[in-house]
Structures are given as structure tokens and as C-alpha cells.
Design a protein around this motif. Sequence first.
Motif, PDB file in Angstrom:
ATOM      1  N   PHE A   8       9.772  32.196  22.287  1.00 57.86           N
ATOM      2  CA  PHE A   8      10.449  32.210  20.985  1.00 57.86           C
ATOM      3  C   PHE A   8      10.959  33.607  20.628  1.00 57.86           C
ATOM      4  O   PHE A   8      12.040  33.746  20.045  1.00 57.86           O
ATOM      5  CB  PHE A   8       9.513  31.680  19.900  1.00 57.86           C
ATOM      6  CG  PHE A   8       9.387  30.183  19.885  1.00 57.86           C
ATOM      7  CD1 PHE A   8      10.464  29.367  20.199  1.00 57.86           C
ATOM      8  CD2 PHE A   8       8.186  29.573  19.556  1.00 57.86           C
ATOM      9  CE1 PHE A   8      10.359  27.980  20.195  1.00 57.86           C
ATOM     10  CE2 PHE A   8       8.061  28.188  19.539  1.00 57.86           C
ATOM     11  CZ  PHE A   8       9.155  27.394  19.856  1.00 57.86           C
ATOM     12  N   ASP A   9      10.197  34.647  20.978  1.00 55.86           N
ATOM     13  CA  ASP A   9      10.691  36.004  20.722  1.00 55.86           C
ATOM     14  C   ASP A   9      11.983  36.254  21.492  1.00 55.86           C
ATOM     15  O   ASP A   9      12.897  36.943  20.996  1.00 55.86           O
ATOM     16  CB  ASP A   9       9.638  37.037  21.122  1.00 55.86           C
ATOM     17  CG  ASP A   9       8.464  37.094  20.155  1.00 55.86           C
ATOM     18  OD1 ASP A   9       8.535  36.444  19.085  1.00 55.86           O
ATOM     19  OD2 ASP A   9       7.476  37.781  20.456  1.00 55.86           O
ATOM     20  N   ARG A  10      12.058  35.709  22.693  1.00 59.60           N
ATOM     21  CA  ARG A  10      13.279  35.889  23.500  1.00 59.60           C
ATOM     22  C   ARG A  10      14.487  35.237  22.823  1.00 59.60           C
ATOM     23  O   ARG A  10      15.567  35.849  22.736  1.00 59.60           O
ATOM     24  CB  ARG A  10      13.046  35.270  24.894  1.00 59.60           C
ATOM     25  CG  ARG A  10      14.298  34.973  25.700  1.00 59.60           C
ATOM     26  CD  ARG A  10      15.016  36.227  26.151  1.00 59.60           C
ATOM     27  NE  ARG A  10      16.202  35.921  26.927  1.00 59.60           N
ATOM     28  CZ  ARG A  10      17.418  35.717  26.411  1.00 59.60           C
ATOM     29  NH1 ARG A  10      17.594  35.773  25.097  1.00 59.60           N
ATOM     30  NH2 ARG A  10      18.447  35.461  27.205  1.00 59.60           N
ATOM     31  N   TRP A  11      14.346  34.014  22.328  1.00 56.24           N
ATOM     32  CA  TRP A  11      15.500  33.256  21.855  1.00 56.24           C
ATOM     33  C   TRP A  11      15.707  33.302  20.344  1.00 56.24           C
ATOM     34  O   TRP A  11      16.841  33.133  19.882  1.00 56.24           O
ATOM     35  CB  TRP A  11      15.380  31.795  22.306  1.00 56.24           C
ATOM     36  CG  TRP A  11      15.477  31.664  23.788  1.00 56.24           C
ATOM     37  CD1 TRP A  11      14.468  31.490  24.683  1.00 56.24           C
ATOM     38  CD2 TRP A  11      16.673  31.775  24.575  1.00 56.24           C
ATOM     39  NE1 TRP A  11      14.944  31.464  25.969  1.00 56.24           N
ATOM     40  CE2 TRP A  11      16.306  31.630  25.924  1.00 56.24           C
ATOM     41  CE3 TRP A  11      18.024  31.960  24.259  1.00 56.24           C
ATOM     42  CZ2 TRP A  11      17.235  31.670  26.968  1.00 56.24           C
ATOM     43  CZ3 TRP A  11      18.948  31.993  25.297  1.00 56.24           C
ATOM     44  CH2 TRP A  11      18.552  31.850  26.631  1.00 56.24           C
ATOM     45  N   LEU A  12      14.643  33.524  19.596  1.00 45.09           N
ATOM     46  CA  LEU A  12      14.796  33.534  18.129  1.00 45.09           C
ATOM     47  C   LEU A  12      14.880  34.941  17.560  1.00 45.09           C
ATOM     48  O   LEU A  12      15.438  35.146  16.472  1.00 45.09           O
ATOM     49  CB  LEU A  12      13.629  32.798  17.470  1.00 45.09           C
ATOM     50  CG  LEU A  12      13.348  31.377  17.951  1.00 45.09           C
ATOM     51  CD1 LEU A  12      12.258  30.722  17.100  1.00 45.09           C
ATOM     52  CD2 LEU A  12      14.603  30.526  17.930  1.00 45.09           C
ATOM     53  N   ALA A  33      22.006  25.812  15.496  1.00 44.36           N
ATOM     54  CA  ALA A  33      20.808  26.536  15.072  1.00 44.36           C
ATOM     55  C   ALA A  33      19.615  26.296  15.985  1.00 44.36           C
ATOM     56  O   ALA A  33      18.607  27.005  15.887  1.00 44.36           O
ATOM     57  CB  ALA A  33      20.436  26.145  13.640  1.00 44.36           C
ATOM     58  N   HIS A  34      19.711  25.298  16.864  1.00 42.45           N
ATOM     59  CA  HIS A  34      18.587  24.950  17.735  1.00 42.45           C
ATOM     60  C   HIS A  34      18.578  25.904  18.919  1.00 42.45           C
ATOM     61  O   HIS A  34      19.151  25.641  19.978  1.00 42.45           O
ATOM     62  CB  HIS A  34      18.714  23.505  18.203  1.00 42.45           C
ATOM     63  CG  HIS A  34      17.437  22.910  18.702  1.00 42.45           C
ATOM     64  ND1 HIS A  34      17.363  21.631  19.199  1.00 42.45           N
ATOM     65  CD2 HIS A  34      16.167  23.400  18.768  1.00 42.45           C
ATOM     66  CE1 HIS A  34      16.115  21.367  19.545  1.00 42.45           C
ATOM     67  NE2 HIS A  34      15.382  22.419  19.301  1.00 42.45           N
ATOM     68  N   TYR A  54      18.768  16.723  13.151  1.00 44.65           N
ATOM     69  CA  TYR A  54      19.990  17.519  13.009  1.00 44.65           C
ATOM     70  C   TYR A  54      20.138  18.026  11.578  1.00 44.65           C
ATOM     71  O   TYR A  54      20.441  19.204  11.344  1.00 44.65           O
ATOM     72  CB  TYR A  54      21.199  16.672  13.408  1.00 44.65           C
ATOM     73  CG  TYR A  54      22.441  17.469  13.710  1.00 44.65           C
ATOM     74  CD1 TYR A  54      22.741  17.828  15.020  1.00 44.65           C
ATOM     75  CD2 TYR A  54      23.316  17.862  12.698  1.00 44.65           C
ATOM     76  CE1 TYR A  54      23.886  18.555  15.319  1.00 44.65           C
ATOM     77  CE2 TYR A  54      24.461  18.595  12.984  1.00 44.65           C
ATOM     78  CZ  TYR A  54      24.739  18.944  14.300  1.00 44.65           C
ATOM     79  OH  TYR A  54      25.861  19.670  14.588  1.00 44.65           O
ATOM     80  N   ASP A  55      19.920  17.132  10.611  1.00 38.82           N
ATOM     81  CA  ASP A  55      20.080  17.521   9.205  1.00 38.82           C
ATOM     82  C   ASP A  55      19.036  18.549   8.788  1.00 38.82           C
ATOM     83  O   ASP A  55      19.323  19.443   7.965  1.00 38.82           O
ATOM     84  CB  ASP A  55      19.990  16.288   8.305  1.00 38.82           C
ATOM     85  CG  ASP A  55      21.155  15.340   8.502  1.00 38.82           C
ATOM     86  OD1 ASP A  55      22.126  15.711   9.203  1.00 38.82           O
ATOM     87  OD2 ASP A  55      21.101  14.213   7.978  1.00 38.82           O
ATOM     88  N   THR A  56      17.836  18.451   9.340  1.00 41.40           N
ATOM     89  CA  THR A  56      16.808  19.446   9.024  1.00 41.40           C
ATOM     90  C   THR A  56      17.188  20.813   9.559  1.00 41.40           C
ATOM     91  O   THR A  56      17.024  21.832   8.874  1.00 41.40           O
ATOM     92  CB  THR A  56      15.447  19.005   9.603  1.00 41.40           C
ATOM     93  OG1 THR A  56      15.055  17.774   8.986  1.00 41.40           O
ATOM     94  CG2 THR A  56      14.378  20.048   9.339  1.00 41.40           C
ATOM     95  N   LEU A  57      17.711  20.871  10.775  1.00 43.78           N
ATOM     96  CA  LEU A  57      18.169  22.158  11.320  1.00 43.78           C
ATOM     97  C   LEU A  57      19.281  22.752  10.470  1.00 43.78           C
ATOM     98  O   LEU A  57      19.300  23.966  10.210  1.00 43.78           O
ATOM     99  CB  LEU A  57      18.651  21.973  12.756  1.00 43.78           C
ATOM    100  CG  LEU A  57      17.594  21.625  13.810  1.00 43.78           C
ATOM    101  CD1 LEU A  57      18.254  21.447  15.172  1.00 43.78           C
ATOM    102  CD2 LEU A  57      16.507  22.681  13.891  1.00 43.78           C
ATOM    103  N   THR A  58      20.198  21.906  10.034  1.00 40.83           N
ATOM    104  CA  THR A  58      21.289  22.390   9.182  1.00 40.83           C
ATOM    105  C   THR A  58      20.741  22.960   7.880  1.00 40.83           C
ATOM    106  O   THR A  58      21.186  24.020   7.400  1.00 40.83           O
ATOM    107  CB  THR A  58      22.273  21.247   8.884  1.00 40.83           C
ATOM    108  OG1 THR A  58      22.828  20.781  10.132  1.00 40.83           O
ATOM    109  CG2 THR A  58      23.402  21.705   7.974  1.00 40.83           C
TER     110      THR A  58
END
Length: 631
Positions: A374-378, A169-170, A131-135
Motif C-alpha cells: 500500500f505504501d508503494r501504490w497509495l 481511485a482504485h 464503484y460508487d464508494t470509491l467515487t
Amino acid sequence: MKKIIASLVAATLTLSCLAPSAVAQDYAKYSPEAMDKELAKIATSRLGVLVPMRDNVGLSTDIYMPKGAKGPLPTILWKTPYNEHKLKGGTYRYVLESVKRGYAFIVQNERGRYFSQGKWEILGNPQTDGYDTLTWIAGQPWSNGKVGTLGCSSSAEWQLALAGMNHPAHAAMVPMSAGAGIGKVGRFQEQGNWYTGGVPRNLFFVWLYGVDNPLRAELPASLTDEKLRARIEAYNDLDPSKPKVDWNKQIKHLPVDQMLTSMGEPPATFEDFIHRTPADPAWRKGGLYHEDMGWGVPALWFNTWYDVSIGPNLELFNVARAANTDKEASANQYAVVAPVPHCAFARLGPDTVVGERDMGDTSFDVDGAIYGWFDRWLKGDAKAFPAKTPRVQYYMMGENRWKSAAQWPPQNAKPMRLYLRSGGKANSLYGDGRLLPEAAPAGEAVDRYRYDPMNPVQTIGGGDCCNGGVVVPGAFDQRPIEARSDVLVYTTDPLDKPVDVAGFVDAVLKVSSSARDTDFAVKLVDVAPDGTAWIIGDTIFRARYRDGYDKPAPMQPGQVYTIRPTPITTATRFGAGHRIRVEVTSSNFPKFVRNLNTGGPNESEKDGIVADNAIHHAGEAQSYIELPVLR
């Protein structure tokens, strides 16, 4: 004509996920030197960055970004307990391909591994460190705030508990062969594959020897200078070489709880875990995902039929679809299941052989599907992963072709029950055991065999991984096992037409024993016309847990009990002229720890006793297997 059109539509839908958004470079053909040169040409690298966690522990993180990139970037995160600071193999190829496609790619060591600070815990504290890495990533000026997690095995397992937290962010995830990150889901309570049916698996004992290192060297916590850490990382790896072990010999060591300390290893994770039961509350305190945690991330699951945990993996796929704690996430779960062992997706292609069996042309554009996802969601490119993509794409072994379904098991899978029958002499391949659609009448003879834990039935193939070479996963001929008198063998007549099985295969056994506790192992086998007995899948169950993992109870000699092993999960065609076979015995070693039959604390005992075990199949005591057959 309608059937032909339906087949063409199904083929089109299957291929829709195979088309990449851009042609992938075949970096597998590059030499290490060529890959280094390519990375220097296309990427800007920051190595040894200490990403701070909430408890001030820093996780060593390598960041690769496209040179000259303008505007915020989507990020792919690969978190690992392994030494990937010196890029190699599949990770290197994903770094190069991702950077080329406009992604920032991050490789991060779990805490307590290599250049990361802190004490290592299995799965790397996914709910806090993840969680902290995503933040941290979302807060960087180069980030567009969207992160996708990617990885196979240990690099996938930590993603599961994190997905339950629904970090903003996930945005998407691709967990590949992730079963060891699952605690309890549905019918499976394996606690990260530590158990199957309450029986410990030996693979984790071997794996922990290689990964858990309480005597590890580490950099001083005060050394935070990024450039200096990167320089140290360039010519050190903090990767100790432990003494080599002859695991074929050591895996037999008794008592089990001294398997590692008997070699001089200091007590660590193994010694903490080995005395837990499947229902121990301590399993809830680690990084495992459990079914009541909710689900918050769209996922593209990659799994394999000869993996250690295909059952829990597909059960979790269903749990994620049904969770609805985040409706968009539950509505966007997709699965691909290939006919290879754990994480062996690079083996997909023409002329695939798994174990000893030819699986045909298993070609599937894994990278194309991943980057489309990933192209779809990111990146927000809805066309990159079309909505018409089938929810489940799976390889039907035996038929040797890819198929698709809207759910798992496929909607047209209907149960077909086959009863274990004999004249009381089902012992071995040469006995009289049969699989029949009709239940046995009262009075049919009981099948008996003697199980000696000092002479266990050997594992040959099936689903496994990461075990130091003591078991080679895949499809192998089981006739050497079936020649033993302590293996009961039940077989159908040759089939008039193909039988397609896809889903969860359930067995119900009526058993008795002279021992206070013993195990019952079940195997599903496809017998070819030439007699070759290909293993399809296997399972096992410890009798003391028949009333629940939280209610262990001894057996009483001669009393008949009902045993329901955890399901075998597969998709396979039993062809015309083939026969369906079921094996029943009480050991499958060295895949599973032997039951010493005492009814006591098995893991700390050294001496076993012989058990006289029986399978009943007459009157009200019917033993059977139930196959999900496509109609």
C-alpha cells in the motif's frame, strides 16, 4: 558455486517482501479494552455515515483517521457482510495499524447488512456499490484520491469484479482467500465455489444460513442523522442470533433444495441458486468476476494451499497478469501462497501444524508485505515494495520452506505422467493398485466398485472452510477412508529421491457406470514411510458434464467415457522413501453434495440408486495423473 550464489539470491529476493516499512505493533496481545483506549488516543472516528449509492441507498460506513492529520490521506477500504461495527479481532488490528501508519481506514457494511440500507445480495453489488464508494472516498476533502482495498474471504471476494472496472481511485488491492468471488476463469467454472467439477459444495448452504437473513431488522430509511445513527450503533448491533443447527445431521437432509426451508427458513438466496447449473446465464448477473471482464488494479494476492478454492485463485492470478486491459496493472501482480486453511494467515509462524501435519516454520511477515504494497501504490514510495520482489512466493510443503518463482506454475515445472494400474483389485489400501510410469497393455483388468449414495465416502480434511464444523480443513491421515472397498487406491513404490510438485495436477479417467449419471472423486496423497497418508488435495467431477457444462448428457451403461476433473493445485515435496498415492471413488461427503445416480434433477430428489462404477486403464482406455514436477 553458481548454485550456491543462485540460492542466496533467491533467499534474498524472498526476504525482500518480508521486511515491513515500519515495525508493526503486535495488537494481538492487546485486550479489547486496551485496543479501545489505543484507538481513542490515535484516531478520529466517524461512525454510521450513510454513503449514498446511485440508487439513493445508503451504505453504513465507519471512518477512522489519524488524529491531527495534515494534508490529504490515502485510504484503505474494508467492505464486509459481517458485523464489524463493533471492532474486534483482525479488523481491529488493521484499523489501529493503518491509522498509525497515516492511512484513513474505512469499514463498510454491504447493502442490506446491519446498518446499511437496501436488500442484501451476495458479494454486495461490487460493480455498482463498490464503484460508487470509491467515487465518494476520492471526492472527500481528506482523501488523496488513492484507495486500496483489503480483506479476506467475503471482504476480498467483492474486490474482484470491481477490479475489472478499473476505477481511477482504485490504486491497489490485497485480496486474501478470495476464490468465492470468481465465476469462470480458465479451466475453472466454479461460480463462486458453488461447484467443483459441476458438483455443488455443501459449505455455501451452511454459510448462507448464517449470513442471508430476509427477516432482518433495519433502521427506518428516513433516519439519516449521522450522530443519531452513530448513537444507535453504539448500543445496538442489528445482529440476530439464529437458532443453532446440528449441521452434522442437517447436512444429510434430502432433498438438498429443502435443506434450509425444512428448518423453517424463508426462501432466499440458497433457493435461488440451488437449481442453477454451472453454465446458467444467471451467474453472469451477480457480482462474480469472469475472465472476459479485463483487469485494472495492481494486486498482492494472499492464498493458502488448504483453501476451498486455491485452483481458481491461482488461475485468476494468471488471468490478471495476461489481461493487459491496463498494462501497468497486469505488470504488477504478486502472489503469496501459505500452507494453512482459508484465511488462517495469523497461524503462520514457528511450529505450524495444519490438520495433523507439522509444516515446520512457516513464518512470513504478512502485515509487512501488505503495508509495503500500500505504501508503494497509495503513498508513492517505490522502495516500500521493491521491484525485485518475486512474483510468486509459495510454501513447499514436505520440504517445509518458502520458495519463489517468476510465474505460476514455476517455469521449471515439467509434466510427469503416472498411470493407474492394477490386476483388477485396486479396491482399498489392501488392494493391488499401483501408480506406474508405463501405460498398461491391452487386456489389463478393470477396477470396479459399488457406490451407494446412502453410504458415501466420508470427507477427512483437504481444502474447505465456513461449513459449520462438518469438515475440518487441513492435512489428515486418509487411511480410514482407504480401508473401504469402494475406494480405489493406486500407489507408487517408495521414491529413491524427492519429487517436488508445484502447479496444477491433472487427472484423466476412463470410466463407465451402470447409472445414467454419477460422480468421480480424485485425491492426491503423500504416503510417509510409516504409512501415514497425508491428503495433499482433492477434486471431483459430475459425469453428465463431460462434454461441457452447457451440454449435460446421460451415460449409457457399460460405455467408456473420458472424465477430466478440474485440477488439484498444490506445491509439495514427496520425500525420499515416501510414496505418491491417488485415490478414486464417487463421493466425498459432506464436502460435496452426493450424486443420487438417477441422472435427474439431483437437488430436488430424495431417493438414490446404487451405481456400479469402473475405472479402465488398458490399451486405449488409459487412466492417469499428470504431476507438474520441478526439474
